[in-house]
Each structure stands twice: as structure tokens, then as C-alpha cells.
Design an enzyme around this catalytic site. Structure first.
Site, mmCIF file in Angstrom:
data_model
loop_
_atom_site.group_PDB
_atom_site.id
_atom_site.type_symbol
_atom_site.label_atom_id
_atom_site.label_comp_id
_atom_site.label_asym_id
_atom_site.label_seq_id
_atom_site.Cartn_x
_atom_site.Cartn_y
_atom_site.Cartn_z
ATOM 1 N NE ARG A 84 0.150 1.306 3.430
ATOM 2 C CZ ARG A 84 1.070 2.204 3.703
ATOM 3 N NH1 ARG A 84 2.357 1.862 3.769
ATOM 4 N NH2 ARG A 84 0.771 3.461 3.899
ATOM 5 N N GLY A 85 0.287 2.411 -0.065
ATOM 6 C CA GLY A 85 1.091 3.623 -0.242
ATOM 7 C C GLY A 85 1.202 3.872 -1.742
ATOM 8 C CB ALA A 86 0.463 6.855 -3.807
ATOM 9 N NE ARG A 113 -6.166 0.849 -1.784
ATOM 10 C CZ ARG A 113 -5.520 1.367 -0.737
ATOM 11 N NH1 ARG A 113 -4.247 1.060 -0.542
ATOM 12 N NH2 ARG A 113 -6.129 2.158 0.110
ATOM 13 C CG ASP A 143 -3.035 8.220 -1.154
ATOM 14 O OD1 ASP A 143 -2.586 7.089 -1.337
ATOM 15 O OD2 ASP A 143 -3.102 8.746 -0.041
ATOM 16 C CG ASN A 188 -2.242 11.662 2.590
ATOM 17 O OD1 ASN A 188 -1.783 10.728 1.933
ATOM 18 N ND2 ASN A 188 -1.880 11.879 3.841
HETATM 19 O O1 MRU Z 1 -4.525 3.284 2.151
HETATM 20 P P1 MRU Z 1 -3.025 3.424 2.084
HETATM 21 O O2 MRU Z 1 -2.316 2.841 3.267
HETATM 22 O O3 MRU Z 1 -2.480 2.948 0.767
HETATM 23 O O4 MRU Z 1 -2.814 4.993 2.142
HETATM 24 C C1 MRU Z 1 -1.506 5.516 2.138
HETATM 25 C C2 MRU Z 1 -1.493 6.982 2.255
HETATM 26 O O5 MRU Z 1 -2.498 7.639 2.368
HETATM 27 C C3 MRU Z 1 -0.159 7.646 2.150
HETATM 28 O O6 MRU Z 1 -0.128 8.808 2.921
HETATM 29 C C4 MRU Z 1 0.088 8.035 0.692
HETATM 30 O O7 MRU Z 1 -0.105 6.942 -0.142
HETATM 31 C C5 MRU Z 1 1.435 8.584 0.490
HETATM 32 S S1 MRU Z 1 2.612 7.278 0.539
HETATM 33 C C6 MRU Z 1 4.133 7.857 0.193
#
Ligand code: MRU
Length: 368
Positions: free
Chosen positions: A53-55, A90, A243, A253
Site C-alpha cells: 500500500r502507499g501510492a 484501488r 495519494d 491523502n
Molecule cells: O490506504 P493506504 O495505506 O495505501 O494509504 C496511504 C497513504 O495515504 C499515504 O499517505 C500516501 O499513499 C502517500 S505514501 C508515500
């Protein structure tokens, strides 16, 4: 599989074959386990179930997903189907669509027989580019922390963050946490306030785990404590990831970011968003409803999950069983609440002019 020595990246090529391995983030912080992705379906499931996870990490995993998906058939129909499967995992994070567009543009012009190998090479390049980008974000952002340290004349710089925008959300370094790592590396005394980030607790589970592993002093708070912390002048600087950032500087985000930005503005705390160009969406017109916000299962809100004393995954109800729950995974922060964007190209204002000055004119091209 329990790993012996901790990996230094979140995703890597298996040395023995055309497969990739990932840290399974659904198992942290209780267990550091890796898992192997050998097919398009494995990659799509890993993204959908948030093993990754994380963009930025979602984007790179999707790039490897394309390579895995082209193993048997790589004609135009197969390429389109693979991209459509990954694009459906997603909806909110921009990197997924940036990467899929890059993969499609690079592969579509090649003969099908050459596509699988080219896809692996491009995915490897995108992973390396993500590492370089995050390191540059760290260097630019560390200067902000160092400047505060100098003005403060003693005591740690207290950085507030939300969710997990560290190396676990990328390949290495992270976005919001990269400046913290670089500042600490340069000898700056820095302490991080970590918001737990209900309902999935990426702050508590992931950010605390990675900051702890990296030896960075940090303290966990419930999400609703952060306004209080700012009002007590216990936060010097807030940095989150994103994101998706729109061309006017609108930031999407993890849910709860907007509340932190409001509290930061009310208390005069600079609120920065650390973001690579791959997260910036210059195509979507800003405005209400412009960004597709992922809505997740109500059960994540109605129950609290974690590991029990025996180390097994467990969840308990925190509301009456028949309660209705709404679970948006992301929110939108307007640009006027954002002090600045920390990017690989430097730090700049969250405005159309600021984004253009950082990254140049919007490139041609369509997202996946
Ligand atoms: O739902 P997630 O855990 O994928 O969400 C992650 C976030 O909101 C992070 O802040 C975002 O992706 C930035 S990651 C460098």
C-alpha cells in the site's frame, strides 16, 4: 515465510525467476514476513488487500504486475486486459495510473514477443527511479527540518505525520518520512508524532514499526489528539504524503489529513505535503468530487483489529453490531491549507504556478 534478516526494500525481484517478493504489510508490526508474487492475480490481490500500500509502492507493484501478466500472452488484447485488471484494484492513488500509462505507452509500440522482457526492465527502472526520487525528497525536506532546528536553539524538532508515508509506502526512504531520515542522518535531533490513522492504523502499525527499526524517536497519539498537540505548541512542522495532488495543489491523502491541515493552519504550524511527480495528476480538473475516493468496508470502522497475546490476528467489535458505518479511505485538503509541496525537484507552493515551476508544463498523454 518468516525472514531472517530484514529486507531493505518493500519489493524486489526474486533472484531465481520472473517473480517478485514483497513485505506483507498486513502482518506488520507483529511479524515481518515476505510473500512471493508469481502472477497478475497475485499482484492485483496484493494491492487490493493492502499487502502492499502507499501510492508509490502500489505503482511499482502494478508495473511488476504488468510484467507478470504478460508472461503467457502479450498481444494487444492481453496488454489491455492486464492494465484494466490492475487499474481496477484501488481508485484513488495517482501513481497506479501514472505507472500503468507509462507501461502501456512503452510496450504498445513493441512486437508482442519483446513485451514481457521490456516490461520487466521498465518495472525495474521505475523501482530504481522511485528510490532516487524519495532520496531527493528527503534531501529537500531535511533542509526545512534543519532550518527549524537552527531557529529553535535546542530540543528536538517535533514533526507530526499521518498514516504511513515512509519507506514501507515506497521502495526505500518514503516521502513524508524521507526528510526525517535524512535530517537524522545529518545529526539533527528529530522526534515524530505519529497519528494512529484509524481505521486501519497505518500510523500505529507501520510508521511506528519503521521509525522504531530506524532508531528515530517517536510517540504515538490517537488521531484526535493532534489538534491538542498543535495548540500546545508541541508540533514544529507537519509533513504528510499524498495519494494524489491536482494541478492547483489540491491534496488527496489518507482520511484525517484535512483535519490535521485545519488544525495546523489554526495554530500557525507549517503543513507540508511530500510528493513525487508520479503522484501529481495534471489531467483531472480540480473541483468537488473530482478525485475518486475509495470507500472501504464498514467492518474496518465497526471493529478494531490487531494481534492478540498469542500473536494471532484478532478483531473485536467496538460498536453495537447493527450500527451503520461510513468508511472513506481518503480526504481532500484544499491548497490554501498547504504550506508547500516537498518534491524531488525542490520545495514549492501548492499552486498551479508552483507545480509548473517544479515540474515544467503538464506533459501530453492520457492516464490508464
Ligand atoms: O490506504 P493506504 O495505506 O495505501 O494509504 C496511504 C497513504 O495515504 C499515504 O499517505 C500516501 O499513499 C502517500 S505514501 C508515500
Amino acid at each position: 515465510m518468516q525472514v531472517e534478516s530484514p529486507p531493505t526494500r518493500t519489493i524486489w525481484r526474486s533472484p531465481d525467476s520472473a517473480a517478485v517478493e514483497i513485505i506483507d504489510q498486513t502482518r506488520l508490526p507483529a511479524a515481518l514476513e515476505t510473500c512471493r508474487l508469481t502472477s497478475l492475480e497475485d499482484a492485483a490481490v496484493a494491492i487490493r488487500t493492502m499487502q502492499v500500500r502507499g501510492a508509490p509502492l502500489i505503482g511499482v507493484t502494478a508495473a511488476y504486475g504488468v510484467a507478470l501478466g504478460l508472461a503467457e500472452h502479450a498481444d494487444d488484447d492481453a496488454l489491455a486486459a492486464v492494465i484494466a485488471t490492475l487499474a481496477g484494484t484501488r481508485p484513488t492513488g495517482r501513481d497506479l495510473f501514472t505507472v500503468l500509462a507509462k507501461m502501456r505507452d512503452a510496450l504498445a509500440g513493441l512486437p508482442p514477443a519483446e513485451r514481457p522482457q521490456a516490461a520487466w526492465s521498465l518495472a525495474d527502472e521505475l523501482a530504481e527511479e522511485c528510490v532516487r526520487t524519495c532520496r531527493a525528497i528527503g534531501q529537500h525536506g531535511a533542509a526545512l527540518i534543519e532550518r527549524i532546528a537552527k531557529d529553535k536553539k535546542g530540543g528536538p524538532v517535533n514533526v507530526l505525520t499521518h498514516c504511513n508515508a515512509g519507506w514501507l509506502a515506497c521502495i526505500e526512504w518514503g516521502t513524508a518520512l524521507a526528510p526525517v531520515y535524512v535530517a537524522a542522518e545529518r545529526g539533527c535531533d528529530v522526534h515524530v508524532w505519529v497519528g494512529e490513522t484509524r481505521p486501519r492504523n497505518q500510523g500505529a502499525a507501520l510508521t511506528c514499526w519503521e521509525l522504531g527499526s530506524g532508531g528515530i524517536p517517536h510517540t504515538l497519539t490517537v488521531d484526535s489528539a493532534t489538534g491538542y498537540l498543535m495548540s500546545e505548541a508541541r508540533v514544529d512542522l507537519a509533513i504528510t504524503g499524498a495519494d494524489r495532488v491536482l494541478r492547483d495543489g489540491t491534496v488527496c491523502n489518507k482520511i484525517g489529513t484535512y483535519m490535521k491541515a485545519l488544525a495546523a493552519r489554526d495554530n500557525g504550524v507549517p503543513f507540508y505535503v511530500a510528493v513525487p511527480e508520479t503522484t501529481v495528476d495534471r489531467t483531472t480538473s480540480p473541483g468537488p468530487g473530482a478525485i475518486p475516493i475509495e470507500e472501504r468496508d464498514a467492518g474496518e470502522v465497526l471493529r478494531a483489529s490487531g494481534r492478540n497475546a498469542a500473536g494471532a490476528h484478532d478483531s473485536i467489535a467496538v460498536a453495537p453490531l447493527a450500527t451503520a458505518a461510513f468508511n472513506p479511505a481518503f480526504d481532500v485538503t484544499p491548497p490554501h491549507l498547504v504550506h508547500g509541496l516537498v518534491t524531488e525537484a525542490g520545495v514549492g507552493p501548492a499552486t498551479p504556478e508552483g507545480i509548473e515551476a517544479l515540474f515544467g508544463p503538464a506533459p501530453e498523454g492520457r492516464p490508464a
